[in-house]
Write an enzyme that holds these catalytic residues in place. Structure first.
Site, PDB file in Angstrom:
ATOM      1  N   THR A  42     -63.408-115.796   1.960  1.00 50.03           N
ATOM      2  CA  THR A  42     -62.825-115.389   3.238  1.00 50.03           C
ATOM      3  C   THR A  42     -63.047-116.437   4.312  1.00 50.03           C
ATOM      4  O   THR A  42     -62.434-116.400   5.370  1.00 50.03           O
ATOM      5  CB  THR A  42     -63.428-114.060   3.710  1.00 50.03           C
ATOM      6  OG1 THR A  42     -64.854-114.145   3.588  1.00 50.03           O
ATOM      7  CG2 THR A  42     -62.948-112.907   2.863  1.00 50.03           C
ATOM      8  N   HIS A  47     -72.189-117.321   4.255  1.00 52.46           N
ATOM      9  CA  HIS A  47     -73.122-116.983   5.323  1.00 52.46           C
ATOM     10  C   HIS A  47     -74.288-116.201   4.730  1.00 52.46           C
ATOM     11  O   HIS A  47     -74.354-115.992   3.521  1.00 52.46           O
ATOM     12  CB  HIS A  47     -72.434-116.228   6.453  1.00 52.46           C
ATOM     13  CG  HIS A  47     -71.677-115.019   6.008  1.00 52.46           C
ATOM     14  ND1 HIS A  47     -72.303-113.856   5.633  1.00 52.46           N
ATOM     15  CD2 HIS A  47     -70.353-114.809   5.865  1.00 52.46           C
ATOM     16  CE1 HIS A  47     -71.395-112.973   5.278  1.00 52.46           C
ATOM     17  NE2 HIS A  47     -70.197-113.520   5.394  1.00 52.46           N
ATOM     18  N   HIS A  50     -74.096-113.683   1.962  1.00 48.78           N
ATOM     19  CA  HIS A  50     -73.866-114.089   0.579  1.00 48.78           C
ATOM     20  C   HIS A  50     -75.147-114.513  -0.116  1.00 48.78           C
ATOM     21  O   HIS A  50     -75.181-114.675  -1.323  1.00 48.78           O
ATOM     22  CB  HIS A  50     -72.908-115.289   0.530  1.00 48.78           C
ATOM     23  CG  HIS A  50     -71.537-114.989   1.013  1.00 48.78           C
ATOM     24  ND1 HIS A  50     -71.009-115.569   2.133  1.00 48.78           N
ATOM     25  CD2 HIS A  50     -70.584-114.148   0.526  1.00 48.78           C
ATOM     26  CE1 HIS A  50     -69.770-115.113   2.316  1.00 48.78           C
ATOM     27  NE2 HIS A  50     -69.500-114.247   1.364  1.00 48.78           N
ATOM     28  N   LYS A  84     -64.945-102.148   4.380  1.00 47.05           N
ATOM     29  CA  LYS A  84     -64.110-102.539   5.520  1.00 47.05           C
ATOM     30  C   LYS A  84     -63.448-101.286   6.078  1.00 47.05           C
ATOM     31  O   LYS A  84     -63.018-100.424   5.326  1.00 47.05           O
ATOM     32  CB  LYS A  84     -63.028-103.520   5.078  1.00 47.05           C
ATOM     33  CG  LYS A  84     -63.595-104.841   4.611  1.00 47.05           C
ATOM     34  CD  LYS A  84     -64.010-105.684   5.795  1.00 47.05           C
ATOM     35  CE  LYS A  84     -64.594-107.008   5.380  1.00 47.05           C
ATOM     36  NZ  LYS A  84     -65.806-106.850   4.568  1.00 47.05           N
ATOM     37  N   ARG A  88     -57.133-105.650   5.956  1.00 49.54           N
ATOM     38  CA  ARG A  88     -57.435-107.023   6.314  1.00 49.54           C
ATOM     39  C   ARG A  88     -56.186-107.875   6.441  1.00 49.54           C
ATOM     40  O   ARG A  88     -55.161-107.618   5.819  1.00 49.54           O
ATOM     41  CB  ARG A  88     -58.302-107.638   5.226  1.00 49.54           C
ATOM     42  CG  ARG A  88     -59.606-106.892   5.117  1.00 49.54           C
ATOM     43  CD  ARG A  88     -60.719-107.830   4.960  1.00 49.54           C
ATOM     44  NE  ARG A  88     -61.280-107.711   3.635  1.00 49.54           N
ATOM     45  CZ  ARG A  88     -62.055-108.646   3.117  1.00 49.54           C
ATOM     46  NH1 ARG A  88     -62.277-109.751   3.778  1.00 49.54           N
ATOM     47  NH2 ARG A  88     -62.571-108.495   1.940  1.00 49.54           N
ATOM     48  N   GLN A 178     -60.688-106.977  -9.736  1.00 49.78           N
ATOM     49  CA  GLN A 178     -62.100-107.267  -9.956  1.00 49.78           C
ATOM     50  C   GLN A 178     -62.559-106.691 -11.294  1.00 49.78           C
ATOM     51  O   GLN A 178     -63.355-107.289 -12.002  1.00 49.78           O
ATOM     52  CB  GLN A 178     -62.941-106.697  -8.811  1.00 49.78           C
ATOM     53  CG  GLN A 178     -64.415-107.063  -8.956  1.00 49.78           C
ATOM     54  CD  GLN A 178     -65.211-106.793  -7.686  1.00 49.78           C
ATOM     55  OE1 GLN A 178     -64.659-106.775  -6.586  1.00 49.78           O
ATOM     56  NE2 GLN A 178     -66.500-106.589  -7.838  1.00 49.78           N
ATOM     57  N   ASP A 199     -72.180-102.465  -1.654  1.00 53.55           N
ATOM     58  CA  ASP A 199     -70.802-102.033  -1.400  1.00 53.55           C
ATOM     59  C   ASP A 199     -69.879-102.355  -2.576  1.00 53.55           C
ATOM     60  O   ASP A 199     -68.719-101.962  -2.589  1.00 53.55           O
ATOM     61  CB  ASP A 199     -70.270-102.680  -0.105  1.00 53.55           C
ATOM     62  CG  ASP A 199     -70.304-104.200  -0.148  1.00 53.55           C
ATOM     63  OD1 ASP A 199     -71.019-104.761  -1.012  1.00 53.55           O
ATOM     64  OD2 ASP A 199     -69.626-104.830   0.678  1.00 53.55           O
ATOM     65  N   LYS A 234     -77.198-105.616  11.182  1.00 56.45           N
ATOM     66  CA  LYS A 234     -77.121-106.540  10.055  1.00 56.45           C
ATOM     67  C   LYS A 234     -78.006-107.754  10.252  1.00 56.45           C
ATOM     68  O   LYS A 234     -78.036-108.337  11.339  1.00 56.45           O
ATOM     69  CB  LYS A 234     -75.678-107.022   9.896  1.00 56.45           C
ATOM     70  CG  LYS A 234     -74.942-106.380   8.734  1.00 56.45           C
ATOM     71  CD  LYS A 234     -73.662-107.143   8.464  1.00 56.45           C
ATOM     72  CE  LYS A 234     -72.624-106.257   7.807  1.00 56.45           C
ATOM     73  NZ  LYS A 234     -71.282-106.801   7.904  1.00 56.45           N
ATOM     74  N   LYS A 237     -76.904-111.825  11.846  1.00 58.88           N
ATOM     75  CA  LYS A 237     -75.915-111.850  12.917  1.00 58.88           C
ATOM     76  C   LYS A 237     -76.569-112.456  14.155  1.00 58.88           C
ATOM     77  O   LYS A 237     -77.649-112.052  14.547  1.00 58.88           O
ATOM     78  CB  LYS A 237     -75.462-110.412  13.253  1.00 58.88           C
ATOM     79  CG  LYS A 237     -74.388-109.902  12.319  1.00 58.88           C
ATOM     80  CD  LYS A 237     -73.009-110.301  12.814  1.00 58.88           C
ATOM     81  CE  LYS A 237     -71.932-109.703  11.926  1.00 58.88           C
ATOM     82  NZ  LYS A 237     -71.043-110.674  11.340  1.00 58.88           N
ATOM     83  N   THR A 238     -75.906-113.408  14.752  1.00 59.88           N
ATOM     84  CA  THR A 238     -76.426-113.968  15.983  1.00 59.88           C
ATOM     85  C   THR A 238     -75.425-113.652  17.089  1.00 59.88           C
ATOM     86  O   THR A 238     -74.360-113.117  16.834  1.00 59.88           O
ATOM     87  CB  THR A 238     -76.578-115.501  15.884  1.00 59.88           C
ATOM     88  OG1 THR A 238     -75.286-116.072  15.788  1.00 59.88           O
ATOM     89  CG2 THR A 238     -77.384-115.868  14.662  1.00 59.88           C
TER      90      THR A 238
END
Length: 441
Positions: A42, A47, A50, A84, A88, A178, A199, A234, A237-238
């Site tokens: 994506t 990040h 992963h 989600k 998307r 998948q 998930d 999460k 996350k910044t």
RNA sequence: GGGGGGUUUCCCGAGCGGUCAAAGGGGACGGACUGUAAAUCCGUUGGCAACGCCUUCGCAGGUUCGAAUCCUGCACCCCCCA
């Protein structure tokens, strides 16, 4: 003798669900197995989210199994509805291509691709999906999916129950792709285990079902928990968004700092889940954190381990050096190169180097041009209050003039107001007009 | 349609002819403390060529030696009676 990977994952808290908690440990310990985890392209960088599955693959490999990192060149075209809340947007083919390449690149250091029969594999499901005709897929794969089972999956149910967002047929089909990946990897590599984030459970079991129907084979699945903080938000996350693994998106320094600043309550879990430290060391760190939290041994160890893993020894060294400079003493006798690296995240402005010639550049002006003060008055105030620093050294004289003697390296002066607000001034010849060369922000 | 109240500096909110760049609080920013945390404490908080000057109190005019403060008109907001 193989390492008991299952027991290791268990005490680390890395097993959220598994298809068979009694059989899997024995199966994993009695032979070398092939397993896979999928990553959808994506973005062109991975990040922190992963990291968990990627590290899982690494753990398995180190325990004597063969990992396959599957990049979803095909599934990425569809978009996974799991987790989600909204449909998307589809990525363009070119963007996808670039992302696939980026991810492949980034995965290299995590896995060993030169380990004989245990060598890690990189796969891209576009390779086998693209040849599939729609009709062929429907006949061979789709036929094996009972709609009622699909509708019962949490990932689907959650979306259908919302009244503000539906789900397209495309995303609904994601699960089939998948699931087929799993079967294909079984056919081709004898892959019998799929791992992923919690998930992914629905998608994984879909693959297991398909394996049974198409090949009469028993496949297995396992998920790891999502990485969240004690406050429920999460991890990774910044304020600026995700914490990326790519040095271009998140500098090694910023990456290192994120982990240094992890809350005490989260540190223990992070150590378990994100590092490969042994239990004894982690227990010791837990104790230390209890006895002297202010020393923050856990956070340092965590930041160190992760930064080394993601950015290598050089990246870690740069991050540590930057940390020393950001929080430490005077900056002196450094090279431009070093400064630029350390202050990669800091805005800089350029001035002609003539400005340093007698009488020099007033500190007041330096602060305003660097963007550290909105007005001369503000700059004055900062200086008078002892909040202005040149190369990390406090300068509280209003009449201070900066000259070549104040350069921290060949062409750079490092300015700071307060504890953390930094800006660089670069003095270079070719600059015509200082007002147009400001950048960063 | 009639009557009343409001519009203040980043926000809230005092001020009701000079001593008002405008109280107080919040925020923000500096400093001390500290674990690169939280809390706390202190200071600063329109601009500038800076013991002075300029711009600012909804907008535009006016009265006055002097206006955020008084008058007139305009705009927007709120409340009460229709």
């Amino acid at each position: 003798m193989m390492k008991d990977i299952y027991a290791d994952l268990l005490w680390r808290g890395l097993i959220h669900q598994s298809t068979d908690a009694t059989f899997l440990p024995e199966w994993l310990n009695s032979g070398s197995r092939t397993l896979y985890a999928g990553f959808d392209p994506t973005a062109e960088s991975l990040h922190v989210g992963h990291l968990l599955p990627l590290l899982m693959l690494r753990r398995f490999q180190r325990a004597g199994h063969r990992p396959i990192a599957l990049i979803g060149g095909a599934t990425g075209m569809i978009g996974d509805p799991s987790g989600k809340s909204q449909e998307r947007n589809l990525l363009s083919a070119e963007a996808l291509q670039a992302n696939v390449a980026g991810l492949q690149q980034q995965m290299q250091p995590f896995l060993d691709f030169d380990a004989g029969p245990l060598s890690a594999l990189l796969a891209n499901n576009a390779d086998w999906m693209q040849g599939f005709s729609y009709l062929g897929f429907l006949r061979d794969v789709g036929k094996n999916f009972p709609i009622n089972a699909m509708l019962a999956k949490d990932s689907v149910k959650a979306r259908l129950e919302r009244n503000d967002s539906g789900m397209s047929y495309t995303e609904f089909s994601y699960m089939l792709l998948q699931a087929y990946d799993f079967v294909h990897l079984y056919d081709r590599f004898g892959c019998q285990l799929q791992i992923g984030g919690s998930d992914q459970w629905g998608n994984i079991t879909a693959g297991i079902d398909l394996g049974r129907r198409m090949r009469s084979v028993q496949l297995y699945g396992m998920t790891c928990p999502l990485l969240t903080k004690t406050d429920g938000t999460k991890m990774g996350k910044t304020e600026k968004g995700a914490l990326w693994l790519s040095a271009d998106r998140t500098s090694p320094y910023a990456f290192y700092q994120y982990w240094i600043n992890v809350a005490d309550e989260d540190a223990g879990r992070c150590l378990r889940v994100l590092t490969e430290l042994e239990q004894a060391e982690i227990d010791a760190l837990d104790r230390l954190r209890d006895e002297q939290p202010q020393a923050r041994h856990s956070q340092k160890r965590l930041a160190e381990a992760l930064t080394r893993l993601v950015h290598g020894d050089d990246g870690l060294a740069a991050a540590v050096r930057a940390t020393e400079v950001f929080f430490g003493a005077e900056i002196d006798r450094l090279t431009d190169q070093q400064l630029v690296e350390i202050f990669a995240d800091v805005p800089s402005s350029q001035l002609p180097c003539g400005r340093l010639e007698t009488p020099g550049l007033s500190l007041i002006q330096a602060l305003t041009t660097a963007g550290l003060a909105k007005s001369n008055s503000e700059a004055r105030r900062a200086i008078q209050q002892g909040g202005a620093y040149v190369n990390n050294r406090r300068r509280d004289d209003l009449d201070t003039m900066l000259t070549a003697a104040d350069l921290a390296s060949e062409t750079v002066i490092v300015l700071r107001t307060g504890k953390k607000r930094y800006a660089l001034l670069r003095f270079q010849d070719e600059t015509k007009d200082e007002r147009f060369s400001k950048k960063g922000g």
